[in-house]
Design an enzyme around this catalytic site. Structure first.
Site, PDB file in Angstrom:
ATOM      1  N   ASP A 351      34.907 -78.854  48.817  1.00 11.68           N
ATOM      2  CA  ASP A 351      34.901 -78.813  48.501  1.00 11.68           C
ATOM      3  C   ASP A 351      34.458 -79.224  46.653  1.00 11.68           C
ATOM      4  O   ASP A 351      34.940 -77.596  46.816  1.00 11.68           O
ATOM      5  CB  ASP A 351      33.200 -80.026  48.724  1.00 11.68           C
ATOM      6  CG  ASP A 351      32.918 -80.677  47.680  1.00 11.68           C
ATOM      7  OD1 ASP A 351      33.017 -81.608  46.608  1.00 11.68           O
ATOM      8  OD2 ASP A 351      32.175 -81.804  48.419  1.00 11.68           O
ATOM      9  N   ASP A 487      39.640 -87.355  46.406  1.00  4.86           N
ATOM     10  CA  ASP A 487      38.097 -88.338  46.231  1.00  4.86           C
ATOM     11  C   ASP A 487      38.151 -88.933  45.165  1.00  4.86           C
ATOM     12  O   ASP A 487      38.792 -88.370  43.706  1.00  4.86           O
ATOM     13  CB  ASP A 487      37.113 -86.976  46.313  1.00  4.86           C
ATOM     14  CG  ASP A 487      35.398 -87.525  46.548  1.00  4.86           C
ATOM     15  OD1 ASP A 487      35.280 -88.426  47.092  1.00  4.86           O
ATOM     16  OD2 ASP A 487      34.637 -86.617  45.948  1.00  4.86           O
ATOM     17  N   GLU A 490      38.299 -94.560  42.433  1.00  2.96           N
ATOM     18  CA  GLU A 490      38.048 -95.779  42.810  1.00  2.96           C
ATOM     19  C   GLU A 490      39.056 -96.374  41.540  1.00  2.96           C
ATOM     20  O   GLU A 490      39.691 -97.671  41.663  1.00  2.96           O
ATOM     21  CB  GLU A 490      36.459 -96.458  43.251  1.00  2.96           C
ATOM     22  CG  GLU A 490      35.659 -95.668  44.171  1.00  2.96           C
ATOM     23  CD  GLU A 490      36.257 -94.169  44.329  1.00  2.96           C
ATOM     24  OE1 GLU A 490      35.908 -93.458  43.607  1.00  2.96           O
ATOM     25  OE2 GLU A 490      35.805 -94.218  45.748  1.00  2.96           O
ATOM     26  N   ARG A 569      39.566 -91.434  49.354  1.00  2.00           N
ATOM     27  CA  ARG A 569      37.729 -92.532  49.359  1.00  2.00           C
ATOM     28  C   ARG A 569      38.142 -93.758  49.542  1.00  2.00           C
ATOM     29  O   ARG A 569      37.390 -94.866  50.314  1.00  2.00           O
ATOM     30  CB  ARG A 569      37.175 -91.607  49.025  1.00  2.00           C
ATOM     31  CG  ARG A 569      35.118 -91.910  48.415  1.00  2.00           C
ATOM     32  CD  ARG A 569      34.643 -91.651  47.950  1.00  2.00           C
ATOM     33  NE  ARG A 569      34.586 -91.976  46.972  1.00  2.00           N
ATOM     34  CZ  ARG A 569      33.230 -91.781  45.852  1.00  2.00           C
ATOM     35  NH1 ARG A 569      32.589 -90.181  46.009  1.00  2.00           N
ATOM     36  NH2 ARG A 569      33.956 -91.223  44.526  1.00  2.00           N
ATOM     37  N   ASP A 585      29.288 -91.056  50.604  1.00  2.09           N
ATOM     38  CA  ASP A 585      28.397 -90.167  50.973  1.00  2.09           C
ATOM     39  C   ASP A 585      26.892 -91.410  51.320  1.00  2.09           C
ATOM     40  O   ASP A 585      26.689 -92.128  50.860  1.00  2.09           O
ATOM     41  CB  ASP A 585      28.072 -90.552  49.131  1.00  2.09           C
ATOM     42  CG  ASP A 585      29.015 -89.422  48.933  1.00  2.09           C
ATOM     43  OD1 ASP A 585      30.707 -88.803  49.385  1.00  2.09           O
ATOM     44  OD2 ASP A 585      29.589 -89.612  46.760  1.00  2.09           O
ATOM     45  N   HIS A 643      29.040 -82.843  56.617  1.00  2.00           N
ATOM     46  CA  HIS A 643      29.125 -82.375  55.409  1.00  2.00           C
ATOM     47  C   HIS A 643      28.009 -82.648  54.251  1.00  2.00           C
ATOM     48  O   HIS A 643      27.603 -83.621  54.853  1.00  2.00           O
ATOM     49  CB  HIS A 643      30.603 -83.123  55.226  1.00  2.00           C
ATOM     50  CG  HIS A 643      30.336 -83.373  53.173  1.00  2.00           C
ATOM     51  ND1 HIS A 643      30.986 -82.264  52.671  1.00  2.00           N
ATOM     52  CD2 HIS A 643      31.095 -84.448  52.343  1.00  2.00           C
ATOM     53  CE1 HIS A 643      30.757 -82.400  51.694  1.00  2.00           C
ATOM     54  NE2 HIS A 643      31.353 -83.469  51.437  1.00  2.00           N
TER      55      HIS A 643
END
Ligand SMILES: *[C@@H]1O[C@H](CO)[C@@H](O)[C@H](O)[C@H]1NC(C)=O
Ligand SMILES: *[C@@H]1O[C@H](CO)[C@@H](O)[C@H](O)[C@H]1NC(C)=O
Ligand SMILES: *[C@@H]1O[C@H](CO)[C@@H](O)[C@H](O)[C@H]1NC(C)=O
Ligand SMILES: *[C@@H]1O[C@H](CO)[C@@H](O)[C@H](O)[C@H]1NC(C)=O
Length: 952
Positions: A351, A487, A490, A569, A585, A643
């Protein structure tokens, strides 16, 4: 069309209007904030109190919108109509509604049509233009299973469109309600629906897979937002945007509809049943898929948007990640513990903490020193390593940071809309280099004082491969990653709009804001007036993560020479062609087990079968019982990864006491046993667009009870998973649709193969299930290929194969197995795979190699064949003509027997034949025995009601 308004009009003349215009036939004319009677009536709509407070007070009741102008024209693909505005008030005083509007109906195939409303001069943004991989329709289908009709009762009345399923006359769409609105920044259309069984739309957290039609509004606009319940009455719009729904008609036929539009939008559902689409830009571009069944809808949908990518075999193995391991030493310990406990573990992650200050294409030189060597080591042991990459790039490095300088040279950044010579500047991860951080400071203080300025790549840029692609390739020289996790796309921004906010312009302050989170449209993201993909970010915002997927997949494949995995994501229709998705998440709480099933079903519908939730929960500390149940459920996520976040306590399976590690090992070993079946399902998804995690409804549409099931799910047609989802529960109520079902509890091999009491129809049963158990059942009529489990798929792929033959009522079963090298890029296209089919009829199992384009090294063999549901023990068994009675093992009940110790080459055809005692010889005999079985089963069900036990 006329009939609806006429009816309303007549009733409206009667004295009591309150009762007259029932809530459910009202279509909201004032979804904006601050509706008043005056504003409502100024829009030409009616104002009345409601009985249900959720129903609109302001609603359409006189002709509103557009009328047809001139004749319906034939076109190469169907027909076209010109629509002109009726003489009703414009939506917004300051901007005239678009006039004329063109409506095209394109009949692409017998089961797919397009309905497109657009501006006559074609000046508006169209998502379709950004999707070159979707082929254009070439001609009108010679025949269609639908009828499209236009209706209009007179020159001053509004036009309406109806789509009817020819075979049943069901009206799939009927827009003779509300009013079509087509203004620059507000486009709306409403339609009645043939039933209230509606599924899809995303990305959201929902309580049920099936939509609640009681006046719910779902905003869609990509946002960095963790799944959770509504906030201030707004259903949270999460990372992805999927304006696609499935509707199951009352007779079980199903259709799907995509609104191919990327602007911020909402869909309002109401009990009529009906729905309203409201988007604030682009065009209204609908695609309708006629099914007939839900599974057909998904196939037709993915045929259009692009079939799901084929994951590598290792991508189906267990994966482990934590944000904030803290150091490579901790990672090494975790990997070693997993090995010591013999828990299958294919993929380890990095990560953002593997990076130096969370900067792409760097490695933390202190805490992760030696990472490349470690990755080489675990890869030699058969494991894989996946890294995260975020889009935002810092501008404030004092040492050379080529991702920024090269990107600036190529000019790949999204541009500031107020000065397009400059990039838009926001803030994401990295702090300024060398800054001393007060660890106790508030988030906002840190963002303002420590976080560096960042730019955002425009993944639509013509040079994006020369920048993003080259850095991925360049970094591979340093670190041999196998997959890329994209990730924060957006895209998220820690300041709203930009470091200077956003100017006052029509994109950042649109006249209508759909029901999405945030005080404004640019909250947590970029200014909508920025220049992105050759247009305003206003149009392309929700395409951001999607646009990153293809160049990422391309670069990954080029540099590794393997198919790899990309998962992201933020997604949009057709993302499944390029990437998988995890459900974001989530939180370490019990209801997120159930929500994860709903999320998987949603993404299956969206053509993204490679999906799963963070096992044991991302936010907050997980708990032992929660984590154990979640490991059991997560073993059945197609994308199976544990995760959690930087502040959470460790939660990998070996962190907990031995019982949890044992349960995790056991469930994962069962998963690995089923991987050949799962992989074959992915092959089918990739080639035919079928779902992998599948709603029971897709297989048992004739059983209406299955239409609302979302606490259980299937893998393909044959494996039923009924997890325990509630804290403290030691049993689970599972629904068994009409079929023969065989028990395959992972921890109780005694039970394997026993038939669930057959009541001859669907029924709910209470299954006892202690902490170690997750009920899994196999459906009669299917042959499931299996393989021995191992620590990783590299080793499990060398183990002997097995077959589970689960017989149906007629004593038959079938199945298939897809096998290739597991990671080459296009083994399907290059025919470098082996395809085997299995078929049982009349006590003979035929194993047939249909295609032999790949030879495993070493060659594989079938070692066991388990037969479930045999009417009796065979008196004789032959394998390829040789007596094999020595191989037979009788199991718990007469209906289960195994052949063990076989060594049948996977490269060859085989014939296994058995003989049953005289009166048990054929399927016909089996069905004759059914009345007795029925009676016994009925007794078993009664017993179940008394004491919860069914396996008497
Ligand atoms: C898996 O097991 C094989 C031997 O069966 C061993 O060589 C390999 O190192 C193991 N890999 C891991 C990651 O434990
Ligand atoms: C960071 O970079 C921006 C340009 O992107 C510049 O305006 C700003 O002054 C820099 N800040 C620091 C602290 O270096
Ligand atoms: C960055 O630019 C430099 C100078 O033009 C070039 O040598 C280098 O290859 C570029 N890096 C990448 C990854 O493209
Ligand atoms: C088949 O065999 C089993 C066990 O041998 C027996 O109980 C059953 O009655 C037989 N079925 C028929 C139809 O004779």
């Amino acid at each position: 069309m006329a009939s609806f308004y006429l009816a309303v009009l007549l009733i409206a003349l009667t004295p009591c209007r309150l009762e007259a215009v029932e809530d459910i036939v009202r279509f909201d004319c004032y979804p904006d904030d601050g509706a008043t009677q005056q504003l409502c009536e100024a829009r030409g709509c009616a104002w009345e109190e409601t009985q249900n407070p959720k129903a609109p007070k302001c609603f359409y009741w006189a002709p509103y919108g557009y009328r047809m102008d001139g004749n319906i024209r034939d076109t190469a693909l169907g027909s076209s109509v010109t629509l002109r505005r009726l003489n009703t008030p414009a939506r917004y005083v300051n901007s005239a509604d678009v006039d004329p509007v063109t409506l095209d109906v394109e009949m692409h195939t017998a089961k797919r049509l397009r309905i497109k409303f657009y501006d006559g001069d074609n000046q508006r943004f169209e998502v379709r233009d950004k999707m070159p991989h979707i082929p254009a329709a070439t001609g009108k289908a010679p025949s269609q299973e639908y009828i499209v009709s236009f209706r209009q009762s007179g020159p001053t009345s509004a036009f309406a469109l109806r789509v009817t399923r020819t075979a049943t006359r069901a009206a799939l769409w009927d827009t003779s309600v509300g009013g079509l609105t087509f203004s620059d920044q507000f486009l709306q259309i409403s339609t009645k629906l043939p039933s209230s069984y509606v599924y899809g739309f995303g990305e959201h957290e929902r309580d049920n897979y099936r939509h609640n039609m009681d006046w719910r509004t779902w905003g869609m606009f990509t946002r960095d937002e963790a799944p959770g319940p509504p906030s201030n009455g707004v259903n949270k719009n999460l990372y992805g945007m999927h304006p696609f729904y499935l509707c199951v008609e009352d007779d079980g036929k199903a259709h799907g509809v995509l609104l191919l539009n990327s602007n911020a939008m909402e869909v309002a559902l109401q009990p009529t049943p009906a729905m309203t689409f409201r988007t604030i830009g682009g065009v209204l571009d609908f695609y309708m898929f006629l099914g007939d069944g839900p599974e057909d809808v998904v196939r037709q949908y993915t045929e259009f948007v692009g079939r799901p990518f084929m994951p590598p075999y290792w991508g189906l193995g267990f994966q482990l990640c934590k944000w904030g391991y803290g150091s490579l030493d901790v990672v090494k310990d975790v990997v070693k513990e997993m090995q010591d406990f013999n828990i299958p573990h294919d993929v380890q992650y990095g990560d953002i903490d593997y990076m130096e200050r969370q900067m792409d294409f760097t490695i933390d030189p202190v805490n992760y020193q030696g990472l490349p060597e470690f990755v080489d080591q675990i890869r030699r042991d058969g494991m894989r390593y996946v890294i995260i990459l975020d889009p935002a790039i810092t501008t404030n490095e004092t040492e050379p940071y080529p991702p920024y300088t090269n990107g600036t040279e190529l000019d790949v950044w999204i541009k500031n809309g107020d000065d397009t010579s400059q990039p838009l500047i926001g803030k994401v991860w990295p702090y300024y280099p060398g800054v001393t951080v007060d660890p106790d400071a508030e988030w906002d203080y840190k963002v303002e004082n420590y976080n560096a300025y960042s730019v955002f790549p425009d993944y639509f840029h013509a040079d994006i491969d020369r920048w993003w692609g080259n850095f991925i390739k360049d970094f591979y020289n340093t670190l041999k990653f196998d997959g890329l996790w994209i990730d924060m796309n957006e895209p998220t921004n820690f300041v709203h709009g930009s470091v200077n906010g956003c100017s006052n312009n029509k994109w950042d302050n649109p006249p209508y804001l759909p029901k999405i989170l945030g005080p404004n449209i640019y909250s947590k993201t970029l200014c909508m007036n920025s220049e992105h993909g050759g247009t305003k970010h206003y149009n392309t915002h929700s395409l951001y993560g999607w646009s990153q997927a293809e160049p990422t997949q391309k670069a990954l494949r080029e540099v590794t020479g393997k198919r790899g995995i990309v998962f992201g994501r933020s997604t949009f229709p057709s993302a499944g062609h390029f990437e998988g998705h995890w459900l974001g998440d989530n939180t370490a709480k019990w209801d997120h087990l159930h929500k994860s099933i709903i999320g998987m079903l949603d993404f299956g519908l969206f053509g993204m079968p490679y999906v799963g939730a963070d096992i044991c929960g991302f936010f907050f500390d997980s708990q032992p019982d929660l984590c154990q149940r979640w490991m059991e459920l997560g073993a059945y996520y197609p994308f199976s990864r544990n995760h959690n976040w930087v502040l959470g306590a460790p939660q990998h399976p070996t962190h907990w006491d031995g019982a949890i590690a044992d349960a995790a090992r056991d469930s994962l070993q069962t998963r690995y046993t089923f991987l050949p079946y799962l992989y074959t399902l992915f092959y089918q998804a990739h080639t035919q667009g079928s779902t992998v995690v599948r709603s029971l409804m897709h297989e048992f549409i004739e059983d209406k009870h299955t239409w609302s099931i979302d606490r259980q799910f299937l893998w393909g047609p044959a494996l039923l998973i009924s997890p325990v989802l509630d804290q403290g529960a030691m049993d689970v109520t599972a629904y068994f649709p009409k079929a023969r079902w065989y028990d395959y509890y992972s921890v109780n091999s005694e039970r394997q193969g026993r038939e669930v009491a057959d009541a001859g129809q669907g029924r709910s049963l209470s299954l006892p299930c202690d902490m170690d158990c997750i009920p899994v059942h196999i459906r009669g009529g299917h042959v499931i290929p299996t393989q021995g489990h191992a620590n990783t798929t590299v080793y499990s792929r060398r183990k002997p194969l097995g077959l589970i033959v689960a017989l149906d009522e007629a004593g038959e079963a079938s199945g298939s197995l897809f096998w290739d090298d597991g990671e080459d890029i296009d083994t399907v296209g290059s025919n470098s795979y082996r395809m085997i089919t299995f078929s049982v009829t009349a006590t003979t199992l035929d194993i047939t190699v249909e295609r032999d384009g790949y030879t495993p090294d070493p060659e594989l063999h079938y070692e066991t064949i388990q037969v479930f549901g045999s009417p009796a023990m065979p008196t004789d068994v032959t394998v390829n003509g040789q007596n094999a009675m020595d191989n037979i093992v009788k199991k718990t009940a007469d209906k289960v027997w195994h052949l063990e110790g076989l060594s049948l080459s996977m490269a060859e055809d085989h014939k296994i034949t058995w003989t049953l005692p005289d009166n048990n010889a054929s399927g016909a005999e089996v069905s004759r025995a059914r009345p007795v079985a029925l009676l016994l089963a009925a007794m078993a069900v009664v017993l179940a009601n008394v004491n919860g036990h069914v396996f008497t």
